[in-house]
Design a protein around this motif. Structure first.
Motif, PDB file in Angstrom:
ATOM      1  N   PHE A  42      29.467  37.479  42.880  1.00  0.00           N
ATOM      2  CA  PHE A  42      29.683  36.133  43.413  1.00  0.00           C
ATOM      3  C   PHE A  42      28.734  35.108  42.795  1.00  0.00           C
ATOM      4  N   LEU A  43      27.678  35.583  42.140  1.00  0.00           N
ATOM      5  CA  LEU A  43      26.712  34.679  41.523  1.00  0.00           C
ATOM      6  C   LEU A  43      27.132  34.264  40.113  1.00  0.00           C
ATOM      7  N   ASP A  44      28.186  34.866  39.585  1.00  0.00           N
ATOM      8  CA  ASP A  44      28.674  34.560  38.241  1.00  0.00           C
ATOM      9  C   ASP A  44      30.201  34.460  38.319  1.00  0.00           C
ATOM     10  N   GLU A  45      30.712  33.250  38.473  1.00  0.00           N
ATOM     11  CA  GLU A  45      32.140  33.072  38.724  1.00  0.00           C
ATOM     12  C   GLU A  45      33.005  33.486  37.538  1.00  0.00           C
ATOM     13  N   ALA A  46      32.487  33.341  36.327  1.00  0.00           N
ATOM     14  CA  ALA A  46      33.255  33.768  35.148  1.00  0.00           C
ATOM     15  C   ALA A  46      33.400  35.292  35.145  1.00  0.00           C
ATOM     16  N   LEU A  47      32.312  35.984  35.448  1.00  0.00           N
ATOM     17  CA  LEU A  47      32.356  37.447  35.542  1.00  0.00           C
ATOM     18  C   LEU A  47      33.286  37.886  36.664  1.00  0.00           C
ATOM     19  N   LEU A  48      33.215  37.207  37.792  1.00  0.00           N
ATOM     20  CA  LEU A  48      34.075  37.533  38.931  1.00  0.00           C
ATOM     21  C   LEU A  48      35.548  37.429  38.536  1.00  0.00           C
ATOM     22  N   GLU A  49      35.914  36.369  37.849  1.00  0.00           N
ATOM     23  CA  GLU A  49      37.317  36.188  37.453  1.00  0.00           C
ATOM     24  C   GLU A  49      37.744  37.270  36.461  1.00  0.00           C
ATOM     25  N   ARG A  50      36.870  37.635  35.531  1.00  0.00           N
ATOM     26  CA  ARG A  50      37.214  38.680  34.566  1.00  0.00           C
ATOM     27  C   ARG A  50      37.455  40.015  35.266  1.00  0.00           C
ATOM     28  N   LYS A  51      36.638  40.317  36.252  1.00  0.00           N
ATOM     29  CA  LYS A  51      36.778  41.595  36.959  1.00  0.00           C
ATOM     30  C   LYS A  51      38.045  41.621  37.819  1.00  0.00           C
ATOM     31  N   VAL A  52      38.362  40.509  38.457  1.00  0.00           N
ATOM     32  CA  VAL A  52      39.604  40.431  39.238  1.00  0.00           C
ATOM     33  C   VAL A  52      40.807  40.565  38.310  1.00  0.00           C
ATOM     34  N   ALA A  53      40.749  39.897  37.153  1.00  0.00           N
ATOM     35  CA  ALA A  53      41.846  39.962  36.193  1.00  0.00           C
ATOM     36  C   ALA A  53      42.059  41.389  35.707  1.00  0.00           C
ATOM     37  N   ALA A  54      40.977  42.144  35.550  1.00  0.00           N
ATOM     38  CA  ALA A  54      41.087  43.530  35.101  1.00  0.00           C
ATOM     39  C   ALA A  54      41.674  44.430  36.180  1.00  0.00           C
ATOM     40  N   ALA A  55      41.454  44.091  37.447  1.00  0.00           N
ATOM     41  CA  ALA A  55      41.923  44.927  38.558  1.00  0.00           C
ATOM     42  C   ALA A  55      43.377  44.662  38.920  1.00  0.00           C
ATOM     43  N   LEU A  56      43.859  43.442  38.703  1.00  0.00           N
ATOM     44  CA  LEU A  56      45.175  43.049  39.210  1.00  0.00           C
ATOM     45  C   LEU A  56      46.372  43.818  38.648  1.00  0.00           C
ATOM     46  N   PRO A  57      46.411  44.150  37.356  1.00  0.00           N
ATOM     47  CA  PRO A  57      47.609  44.853  36.858  1.00  0.00           C
ATOM     48  C   PRO A  57      47.930  46.128  37.632  1.00  0.00           C
ATOM     49  N   GLU A  58      46.915  46.926  37.911  1.00  0.00           N
ATOM     50  CA  GLU A  58      47.149  48.154  38.674  1.00  0.00           C
ATOM     51  C   GLU A  58      47.562  47.838  40.112  1.00  0.00           C
ATOM     52  N   LYS A  59      46.920  46.846  40.716  1.00  0.00           N
ATOM     53  CA  LYS A  59      47.249  46.493  42.103  1.00  0.00           C
ATOM     54  C   LYS A  59      48.686  45.973  42.198  1.00  0.00           C
ATOM     55  N   ASN A  60      49.072  45.158  41.233  1.00  0.00           N
ATOM     56  CA  ASN A  60      50.435  44.612  41.261  1.00  0.00           C
ATOM     57  C   ASN A  60      51.487  45.684  41.007  1.00  0.00           C
ATOM     58  N   ALA A  61      51.133  46.668  40.185  1.00  0.00           N
ATOM     59  CA  ALA A  61      52.065  47.767  39.950  1.00  0.00           C
ATOM     60  C   ALA A  61      52.346  48.509  41.249  1.00  0.00           C
ATOM     61  N   LEU A  62      51.310  48.679  42.068  1.00  0.00           N
ATOM     62  CA  LEU A  62      51.478  49.350  43.362  1.00  0.00           C
ATOM     63  C   LEU A  62      52.201  48.446  44.359  1.00  0.00           C
ATOM     64  N   LEU A  63      51.744  47.202  44.472  1.00  0.00           N
ATOM     65  CA  LEU A  63      52.317  46.296  45.463  1.00  0.00           C
ATOM     66  C   LEU A  63      53.801  46.057  45.205  1.00  0.00           C
ATOM     67  N   ALA A  64      54.155  45.802  43.946  1.00  0.00           N
ATOM     68  CA  ALA A  64      55.546  45.475  43.619  1.00  0.00           C
ATOM     69  C   ALA A  64      56.381  46.724  43.373  1.00  0.00           C
ATOM     70  N   GLY A  65      55.863  47.643  42.562  1.00  0.00           N
ATOM     71  CA  GLY A  65      56.648  48.795  42.158  1.00  0.00           C
ATOM     72  C   GLY A  65      56.826  49.837  43.236  1.00  0.00           C
ATOM     73  N   LEU A  66      55.803  50.056  44.060  1.00  0.00           N
ATOM     74  CA  LEU A  66      55.872  51.106  45.074  1.00  0.00           C
ATOM     75  C   LEU A  66      56.235  50.572  46.460  1.00  0.00           C
ATOM     76  N   TYR A  67      55.695  49.392  46.803  1.00  0.00           N
ATOM     77  CA  TYR A  67      55.876  48.900  48.167  1.00  0.00           C
ATOM     78  C   TYR A  67      56.822  47.703  48.276  1.00  0.00           C
ATOM     79  N   GLY A  68      57.342  47.228  47.146  1.00  0.00           N
ATOM     80  CA  GLY A  68      58.329  46.155  47.179  1.00  0.00           C
ATOM     81  C   GLY A  68      57.792  44.804  47.600  1.00  0.00           C
ATOM     82  N   LEU A  69      56.494  44.578  47.393  1.00  0.00           N
ATOM     83  CA  LEU A  69      55.885  43.294  47.749  1.00  0.00           C
ATOM     84  C   LEU A  69      55.772  42.398  46.522  1.00  0.00           C
ATOM     85  N   GLU A  70      55.543  41.116  46.763  1.00  0.00           N
ATOM     86  CA  GLU A  70      55.386  40.174  45.663  1.00  0.00           C
ATOM     87  C   GLU A  70      54.066  40.444  44.931  1.00  0.00           C
ATOM     88  N   PRO A  71      54.072  40.437  43.583  1.00  0.00           N
ATOM     89  CA  PRO A  71      52.813  40.609  42.850  1.00  0.00           C
ATOM     90  C   PRO A  71      51.899  39.404  43.063  1.00  0.00           C
TER      91      PRO A  71
END
Length: 426
Positions: free
Chosen positions: A152-181
């Motif tokens: 939280f002390l480095d917003e650029a780092l925070l955004e990079r880490k969230v961006a790296a995590a989202l593809p896998e999360k969206n694959a689960l949310l949309a592909g497995l559970y039918g939710l919006e990515p």
């Protein structure tokens, strides 16, 4: 000076918040070392009830410092909402009083969505999770893709880490559970305002603990949930996602195991459980209804009705041996008043033998038969008692039997929710 650990000896909801609040008088620093806002500690001070989910219970004592350790998973929205409510009551919630470890993992919006979606998909095999993102956040921690408070002390780092995590999360949310990515911009839009408010509280918690101990000051380590919800030693898979044992106070905070001294195991005078999972002494009769109604047995976090049953000594013995209990804090003794007879499960019958401890095989606890011992009850209201001598003889006998069967002395007896409704037998 060694630290003092307060933890739950059953399946959580034992009344740890009140015990921590009482013992804060002996400490300068109060440390929450595991779990998340799936826990709830209820405090009653001067008749006013306060329910805390993340912030340590010692916060209501002026001049005490409270910290959240690396073993906790922090929902920043819940953290700030609690802080705001306490601020409105006049409690000092400045970073000088309340710190969060750099290494504390953070619950993100996708964790909550995944938790709820998974539980909904399980239909008849639900674990009983609170749906607050606890498990998915601990999964990311173990997978080494987690977001930590220090980010939280480095917003650029925070955004990079969230961006790296989202593809896998969206694959689960949309592909497995039918939710919006989820879109990165939307996630950051939700998280950044919270991150900016949490950031001033992010501090070096291990250094604070070490400094306090080096100065001879008291440190109180506050546990959540209970021993039998422990991820390793609990009734798996009906468990939480962290280690609830007293020994985890070191790893979950950044202290040394040599800094842990007194271990106070909090246990109700009877047994309760919220959610799914085996419960050998559960009652579905008038006695169970008495415990549920008189004890106001509803979860502090979820509001769910707690399942109630007799005291279970194999469960308590296991807690004593796993945690190295130095004393018991027995809560809700007053709830037993009015019952003519009380039962204590002293052992289990299992596979043709008798066990003093829970069987270790997964699922075996659902197939044990409790062996009960019956003690006389009492009709008197004990909520005004302030010494062991004032308790009815039957109540004293009940506590003595708990000591004998568990192998641990009773150091605190609670006879009501208020701070003053407490007996110190020693």
């Amino acid at each position: 000076m060694a630290g003092m650990v307060v933890h739950g000896a059953q399946w959580g909801d034992e009344g740890k918040g009140k015990i921590v609040d009482l013992l804060t008088e002996r400490a300068d620093l109060i440390v929450r070392f595991h779990g998340g806002n799936n826990a709830g500690h209820t405090l009653v001070v001067d008749g006013e009830k306060t329910v805390l989910h993340l912030i340590p219970s010692g916060i209501l004592h002026a001049g005490k410092r409270c910290v959240i350790g690396a073993g906790v998973v922090l929902d920043p929205g819940v953290f700030l909402a609690e802080a705001d409510k306490l601020t409105a009551k006049g409690v000092d919630m400045s970073p000088a009083r309340l710190a969060v470890s750099y290494r504390t993992h953070v619950i993100m919006p996708y964790h909550n969505l995944l938790d709820s979606a998974r539980e909904a998909a399980k239909a008849g095999s639900k674990i009983g999770t609170t749906g607050r993102g606890i498990g998915p956040c601990y999964e990311d921690k173990a997978s080494r893709i987690g977001i930590r408070a220090g980010d939280f002390l480095d917003e650029a780092l925070l955004e990079r880490k969230v961006a790296a995590a989202l593809p896998e999360k969206n694959a689960l949310l949309a592909g497995l559970y039918g939710l919006e990515p989820l879109e990165l911009s939307k996630v950051m839009e939700a998280v950044l305002p919270l991150a900016r408010r949490v950031a001033p509280h992010v501090q070096d918690v291990p250094a604070m603990i070490q400094e306090c101990l080096a100065q001879g000051k008291g440190v109180l380590f506050e546990g959540a949930q209970g021993t039998h919800l422990d991820i390793d030693h609990g009734t798996y898979p009906f468990v939480t996602s962290s280690s609830c044992l007293a020994g985890n106070a070191a790893a979950g905070s950044g202290a040394s195991v040599r800094d842990l001294g007194e271990v106070i195991s909090v246990v109700k005078a009877y047994t309760t459980r919220v959610g799914s999972g085996p419960f050998p002494t559960e009652l579905s009769c008038a006695d169970g209804e008495h415990l549920q109604s008189v004890g106001a047995e509803f979860g502090a976090t979820t509001g769910r009705k707690r399942r109630c049953g007799w005291q279970d000594m194999p469960v308590l013995r296991e807690a004593v041996r796993l945690n190295g209990t130095t004393s018991l804090a027995v809560t809700k003794l007053d709830v037993l008043g009015g019952l003519k007879e009380l039962k204590i499960c002293v052992a289990y019958r299992f596979q043709g033998g008798e066990l003093l401890y829970p069987p270790q095989q997964e699922g075996a606890l659902a197939h044990v038969e409790p062996v009960y011992e019956t003690l006389p009850g009492w009709s008197e209201d004990v909520s005004a008692c302030r010494s062991m001598a004032e308790l009815p003889q039957a109540a004293r006998n009940y506590l003595r039997r708990m000591e004998e069967l568990s192998g641990a002395p009773v150091g605190i007896v609670s006879v009501g929710p208020g701070r003053e409704q407490t007996i110190f037998p020693g």
